[in-house]
Motif scaffolding. Structure first.
Motif, PDB file in Angstrom:
ATOM      1  N   ASP A 160       0.826  -1.213   0.000  1.00  0.00           N
ATOM      2  CA  ASP A 160       0.000   0.000   0.000  1.00  0.00           C
ATOM      3  C   ASP A 160       0.857   1.260   0.000  1.00  0.00           C
ATOM      4  O   ASP A 160       0.487   2.275  -0.584  1.00  0.00           O
ATOM      5  CB  ASP A 160      -0.893   0.051   1.251  1.00  0.00           C
ATOM      6  N   LYS A 161       1.985   1.195   0.694  1.00  0.00           N
ATOM      7  CA  LYS A 161       2.829   2.395   0.817  1.00  0.00           C
ATOM      8  C   LYS A 161       3.545   2.724  -0.484  1.00  0.00           C
ATOM      9  O   LYS A 161       4.043   3.839  -0.651  1.00  0.00           O
ATOM     10  CB  LYS A 161       3.865   2.182   1.932  1.00  0.00           C
ATOM     11  N   GLY A 162       3.669   1.757  -1.385  1.00  0.00           N
ATOM     12  CA  GLY A 162       4.307   1.993  -2.679  1.00  0.00           C
ATOM     13  C   GLY A 162       5.717   2.503  -2.511  1.00  0.00           C
ATOM     14  O   GLY A 162       6.513   1.929  -1.773  1.00  0.00           O
ATOM     15  N   ALA A 163       6.023   3.634  -3.161  1.00  0.00           N
ATOM     16  CA  ALA A 163       7.382   4.174  -3.119  1.00  0.00           C
ATOM     17  C   ALA A 163       7.783   4.589  -1.707  1.00  0.00           C
ATOM     18  O   ALA A 163       8.967   4.683  -1.392  1.00  0.00           O
ATOM     19  CB  ALA A 163       7.490   5.365  -4.064  1.00  0.00           C
ATOM     20  N   GLY A 164       6.806   4.846  -0.847  1.00  0.00           N
ATOM     21  CA  GLY A 164       7.112   5.282   0.526  1.00  0.00           C
ATOM     22  C   GLY A 164       7.331   4.124   1.486  1.00  0.00           C
ATOM     23  O   GLY A 164       7.330   4.304   2.699  1.00  0.00           O
ATOM     24  N   LYS A 165       7.498   2.919   0.958  1.00  0.00           N
ATOM     25  CA  LYS A 165       7.602   1.741   1.838  1.00  0.00           C
ATOM     26  C   LYS A 165       8.823   1.813   2.754  1.00  0.00           C
ATOM     27  O   LYS A 165       9.829   2.456   2.424  1.00  0.00           O
ATOM     28  CB  LYS A 165       7.608   0.458   1.008  1.00  0.00           C
ATOM     29  N   ILE A 166       8.710   1.116   3.885  1.00  0.00           N
ATOM     30  CA  ILE A 166       9.793   1.098   4.874  1.00  0.00           C
ATOM     31  C   ILE A 166      10.968   0.254   4.372  1.00  0.00           C
ATOM     32  O   ILE A 166      12.108   0.463   4.742  1.00  0.00           O
ATOM     33  CB  ILE A 166       9.291   0.462   6.215  1.00  0.00           C
ATOM     34  N   GLY A 167      10.643  -0.725   3.535  1.00  0.00           N
ATOM     35  CA  GLY A 167      11.682  -1.683   3.143  1.00  0.00           C
ATOM     36  C   GLY A 167      11.770  -2.789   4.167  1.00  0.00           C
ATOM     37  O   GLY A 167      12.835  -3.351   4.416  1.00  0.00           O
ATOM     38  N   SER A 168      10.615  -3.112   4.777  1.00  0.00           N
ATOM     39  CA  SER A 168      10.563  -4.165   5.800  1.00  0.00           C
ATOM     40  C   SER A 168      11.088  -5.483   5.251  1.00  0.00           C
ATOM     41  O   SER A 168      11.052  -5.737   4.050  1.00  0.00           O
ATOM     42  CB  SER A 168       9.095  -4.334   6.232  1.00  0.00           C
ATOM     43  N   THR A 169      11.560  -6.326   6.163  1.00  0.00           N
ATOM     44  CA  THR A 169      12.027  -7.654   5.758  1.00  0.00           C
ATOM     45  C   THR A 169      10.845  -8.584   5.453  1.00  0.00           C
ATOM     46  O   THR A 169      11.050  -9.721   5.068  1.00  0.00           O
ATOM     47  CB  THR A 169      12.878  -8.289   6.866  1.00  0.00           C
ATOM     48  N   LEU A 170       9.624  -8.093   5.671  1.00  0.00           N
ATOM     49  CA  LEU A 170       8.378  -8.830   5.393  1.00  0.00           C
ATOM     50  C   LEU A 170       8.251 -10.102   6.239  1.00  0.00           C
ATOM     51  O   LEU A 170       7.645 -11.081   5.826  1.00  0.00           O
ATOM     52  CB  LEU A 170       8.250  -9.155   3.900  1.00  0.00           C
ATOM     53  N   LYS A 171       8.819 -10.055   7.433  1.00  0.00           N
ATOM     54  CA  LYS A 171       8.734 -11.216   8.332  1.00  0.00           C
ATOM     55  C   LYS A 171       7.554 -11.093   9.300  1.00  0.00           C
ATOM     56  O   LYS A 171       7.385 -11.918  10.195  1.00  0.00           O
ATOM     57  CB  LYS A 171      10.027 -11.384   9.131  1.00  0.00           C
ATOM     58  N   PRO A 187       9.818   7.243  10.202  1.00  0.00           N
ATOM     59  CA  PRO A 187       9.206   5.918  10.352  1.00  0.00           C
ATOM     60  C   PRO A 187      10.024   4.769   9.748  1.00  0.00           C
ATOM     61  O   PRO A 187       9.540   3.646   9.721  1.00  0.00           O
ATOM     62  CB  PRO A 187       7.896   6.082   9.577  1.00  0.00           C
ATOM     63  N   PHE A 188      11.229   5.086   9.270  1.00  0.00           N
ATOM     64  CA  PHE A 188      12.031   4.031   8.621  1.00  0.00           C
ATOM     65  C   PHE A 188      12.826   3.276   9.688  1.00  0.00           C
ATOM     66  O   PHE A 188      14.061   3.371   9.769  1.00  0.00           O
ATOM     67  CB  PHE A 188      12.925   4.640   7.540  1.00  0.00           C
ATOM     68  N   VAL A 189      12.116   2.567  10.510  1.00  0.00           N
ATOM     69  CA  VAL A 189      12.690   1.892  11.677  1.00  0.00           C
ATOM     70  C   VAL A 189      12.034   0.518  11.805  1.00  0.00           C
ATOM     71  O   VAL A 189      11.120   0.191  11.053  1.00  0.00           O
ATOM     72  CB  VAL A 189      12.426   2.705  12.966  1.00  0.00           C
ATOM     73  N   THR A 190      12.451  -0.245  12.797  1.00  0.00           N
ATOM     74  CA  THR A 190      11.753  -1.483  13.100  1.00  0.00           C
ATOM     75  C   THR A 190      10.759  -1.193  14.229  1.00  0.00           C
ATOM     76  O   THR A 190      10.637  -0.042  14.671  1.00  0.00           O
ATOM     77  CB  THR A 190      12.744  -2.618  13.429  1.00  0.00           C
ATOM     78  N   SER A 191      10.056  -2.208  14.725  1.00  0.00           N
ATOM     79  CA  SER A 191       8.969  -1.932  15.667  1.00  0.00           C
ATOM     80  C   SER A 191       9.311  -2.266  17.111  1.00  0.00           C
ATOM     81  O   SER A 191       8.414  -2.436  17.930  1.00  0.00           O
ATOM     82  CB  SER A 191       7.721  -2.702  15.240  1.00  0.00           C
ATOM     83  N   SER A 192      10.606  -2.350  17.430  1.00  0.00           N
ATOM     84  CA  SER A 192      10.977  -2.658  18.817  1.00  0.00           C
ATOM     85  C   SER A 192      12.040  -1.682  19.307  1.00  0.00           C
ATOM     86  O   SER A 192      12.626  -0.933  18.522  1.00  0.00           O
ATOM     87  CB  SER A 192      11.501  -4.097  18.922  1.00  0.00           C
ATOM     88  N   ASN A 193      12.288  -1.710  20.618  1.00  0.00           N
ATOM     89  CA  ASN A 193      13.366  -0.905  21.184  1.00  0.00           C
ATOM     90  C   ASN A 193      14.663  -1.701  21.111  1.00  0.00           C
ATOM     91  O   ASN A 193      14.870  -2.661  21.855  1.00  0.00           O
ATOM     92  CB  ASN A 193      13.059  -0.486  22.622  1.00  0.00           C
ATOM     93  N   THR A 194      15.507  -1.263  20.196  1.00  0.00           N
ATOM     94  CA  THR A 194      16.761  -1.978  19.931  1.00  0.00           C
ATOM     95  C   THR A 194      17.874  -1.524  20.870  1.00  0.00           C
ATOM     96  O   THR A 194      18.961  -2.084  20.864  1.00  0.00           O
ATOM     97  CB  THR A 194      17.212  -1.694  18.490  1.00  0.00           C
ATOM     98  N   ILE A 195      17.608  -0.484  21.645  1.00  0.00           N
ATOM     99  CA  ILE A 195      18.652   0.146  22.473  1.00  0.00           C
ATOM    100  C   ILE A 195      18.833  -0.605  23.795  1.00  0.00           C
ATOM    101  O   ILE A 195      18.083  -1.530  24.099  1.00  0.00           O
ATOM    102  CB  ILE A 195      18.322   1.635  22.728  1.00  0.00           C
ATOM    103  N   VAL A 222      20.071  -1.166   4.963  1.00  0.00           N
ATOM    104  CA  VAL A 222      19.289  -1.938   4.004  1.00  0.00           C
ATOM    105  C   VAL A 222      17.834  -1.529   4.219  1.00  0.00           C
ATOM    106  O   VAL A 222      17.410  -1.312   5.341  1.00  0.00           O
ATOM    107  CB  VAL A 222      19.569  -3.452   4.159  1.00  0.00           C
ATOM    108  N   GLY A 223      17.110  -1.331   3.131  1.00  0.00           N
ATOM    109  CA  GLY A 223      15.758  -0.794   3.260  1.00  0.00           C
ATOM    110  C   GLY A 223      15.779   0.714   3.040  1.00  0.00           C
ATOM    111  O   GLY A 223      16.831   1.305   2.786  1.00  0.00           O
ATOM    112  N   SER A 224      14.598   1.334   3.157  1.00  0.00           N
ATOM    113  CA  SER A 224      14.499   2.762   2.839  1.00  0.00           C
ATOM    114  C   SER A 224      14.907   3.625   4.020  1.00  0.00           C
ATOM    115  O   SER A 224      15.154   3.120   5.108  1.00  0.00           O
ATOM    116  CB  SER A 224      13.054   3.113   2.474  1.00  0.00           C
ATOM    117  N   GLY A 225      14.933   4.944   3.768  1.00  0.00           N
ATOM    118  CA  GLY A 225      15.193   5.902   4.847  1.00  0.00           C
ATOM    119  C   GLY A 225      16.452   6.704   4.629  1.00  0.00           C
ATOM    120  O   GLY A 225      17.306   6.337   3.821  1.00  0.00           O
ATOM    121  N   PRO A 226      16.556   7.819   5.362  1.00  0.00           N
ATOM    122  CA  PRO A 226      17.673   8.737   5.151  1.00  0.00           C
ATOM    123  C   PRO A 226      19.027   8.131   5.516  1.00  0.00           C
ATOM    124  O   PRO A 226      19.120   7.298   6.418  1.00  0.00           O
ATOM    125  CB  PRO A 226      17.347   9.911   6.080  1.00  0.00           C
TER     126      PRO A 226
END
Ligand code: GDP
Ligand code: IMO
Ligand code: MG
Length: 425
Positions: free
Chosen positions: A122-133, A236-244, A273-277
């Motif tokens: 749905d996000k098209g070009a704005g996708k996060i580049g998720s690993t789709l897992k 929003p080009f992040v994963t969904s957990s606290n990695t710190i 790897v994936g999208s984002g600045p």
């Protein structure tokens, strides 16, 4: 004496080489514990001429007399998990006897993976580049209080709960433009769930504290990296957990006072790897040369990783957010043979230079570089050449913590421990 929990985590955008370092230091610990993330992670270990990639299982699994714990903060896909177990058993590792899984860890369903794919499409070009897992949808169900946990496998009504969650997901598909197929995965998933019941499922927070109270030491193994953290990464080009490092407290059930060393892992350059600045990204021959020399292709997805120079404001930010006590610099060998290596010391924006990491990292920020001398080929049996030492000293000065480990090749043995002096800024 009560044991401590040391933490190893990524200080960049993931794939820094966390798996390698955990494998190297694992014999010093009684327990290696994953605290967040899931099969989006790919941790590579190389020894005795063989390569192994781990996704859910901690990187201490190849060491004897080390417990490996999948903590409550992790999300588990039973199918990927069983595939990993199978690989390990094929190479002769007795996984079952040294692995524990937290009952509080959440399960990734086939529908979570499909929702991940639907959201990205749905996000098209704005996708996060998720690993789709299925990582994002699974953590959404966790915080939305809908999730299924490993402990639910032991409940008589597991299948009803599973069906109820799937029914909810089916209603959710309606809001998406794309409806990826998932039913073909269901049988395999249910079979893997059955197989998981045969593992050591534990109340991990109690078990871990018993270990600590017996004076045993624990290494918490992070996945992804600081700049992919849900709160402090390049949202929003992040994963969904606290990695710190704070994520280790939440994802294992230990208080901050139990944390000992915090070891930040970074590459001598940067990848994403994936999208984002990514302000220091190289779109030229040098970027291509680094990708080739560093074999920069995703361990989980095989995607080419974007490559660029080391970003010191970002590394300093990671040191600050995590309370890093020491650093490990990986892949120093990849930059060998370059006449000049560059490090970003700040960003130029609107005629001003800033050295701190901004709210919105943007590619429009122009990196300000310092040029340093390159170094010749590295050898773990030899002292580091002076040019490489000078590069490290420059980094230590900029971020304020010592670089204790330097990795000069993918193999377990290609690792140097530096007698780093305390750094004063
Ligand atoms: P992780 O996710 O942080 O565990 O890192 P990955 O395993 O995804 O990616 C790191 C990659 O670099 C793997 O292919 C490792 O085998 C490799 N690697 C690790 N350390 C070194 C090093 O010092 N030199 C080189 N050339 N490769 C390394
Ligand atoms: P390890 O542990 C590098 C990236 C993805 C994407 C974003 C969100 O091997 O360092 P997700 O699947 O989590 O929803 O994807 O995060 N990403 C990683 N990049 N290393 C990883 O793990 C990653 N896990 C997720 O590429 O940009
Ligand atoms: Mg990886």
């Amino acid at each position: 004496m009560v044991g401590k929990v040391d933490v190893i985590l990524g200080a960049q955008w993931g794939d820094e080489g966390k798996g390698k370092v955990v494998d190297v230091v694992a014999p010093e610990y009684a327990v290696i514990a994953r605290f967040q993330g899931g099969p989006n992670a790919g941790h590579t270990l190389i020894f005795d001429g063989k390569k192994h990639v781990l996704h859910t299982i901690p990187s201490g699994v190849f060491r004897n007399n080390v417990w490996n714990l999948v903590g409550n903060g992790v999300v588990i896909d039973p199918v990927t998990f069983m595939q990993e177990v199978q690989h390990l058993e094929e190479v002769g590792v007795d996984v079952r006897s040294r692995l524990l899984i937290s009952r509080r860890a959440h399960l990734i369903l086939p529908t979570h993976r499909a929702l991940d794919a639907a959201s990205e499409a749905d996000k098209g070009a704005g996708k996060i580049g998720s690993t789709l897992k299925g990582i994002g949808p699974t953590y959404m169900d966790k915080t939305g209080r809908n999730g299924l946990r490993v402990g639910d496998l032991e409940q008589p009504d597991f299948h009803e709960r599973y069906r109820a969650l799937v029914a909810k997901h089916e209603r959710l598909f309606a809001i998406h433009d794309h409806q990826p197929e998932w039913r073909s995965r269901e049988q395999e998933w249910l079979k893997a769930v059955e197989a998981m019941r045969g593992f050591n499922l534990v109340d991990s927070e109690h078990w871990l504290h018993e270990q600590l109270n017996a004076g045993r030491s624990v290494m918490a193994e992070g996945a992804q990296g600081t700049l992919l953290d849900i709160d402090f990464g390049t949202y929003p080009f992040v994963t969904s957990s606290n990695t710190i490092s704070a994520g280790a407290c939440i994802g294992l059930g230990v208080g901050p006072s139990m944390i000992g060393k915090v070891i930040g892992i970074f590459k001598a350059y940067c990848t994403r790897v994936g999208s984002g600045p990514f302000p220091t990204e190289l779109h030229d021959d040098t970027g291509e040369a680094i990708r080739k020399a560093g074999n920069e292709f995703g361990s989980t997805t095989g995607r080419p990783r974007r490559c660029g120079w080391l970003d010191l404001p970002a590394l300093r930010y990671a040191v600050m957010i995590n309370g890093v006590t020491e650093l490990a610099m990986m892949k120093a060998d990849v930059l060998s043979g370059m006449d000049r290596v560059r490090v970003c010391t700040g960003y130029r924006s609107g005629g001003k230079i800033r050295e701190s990491f901004p709210f919105e990292l943007a590619n429009a920020l122009e990196p300000v570089y310092a040029d340093l001398k390159g170094w010749p080929t590295l050898d773990a049996a030899q002292p580091l050449p002076p040019e490489c030492e000078a590069y490290i000293a420059f980094i230590e000065q900029a971020v304020g913590v010592p670089v204790r480990i330097v990795s000069v090749g993918p193999d377990r043995t290609a690792t140097l421990v530096r007698d780093a002096a305390p750094v004063t800024r």
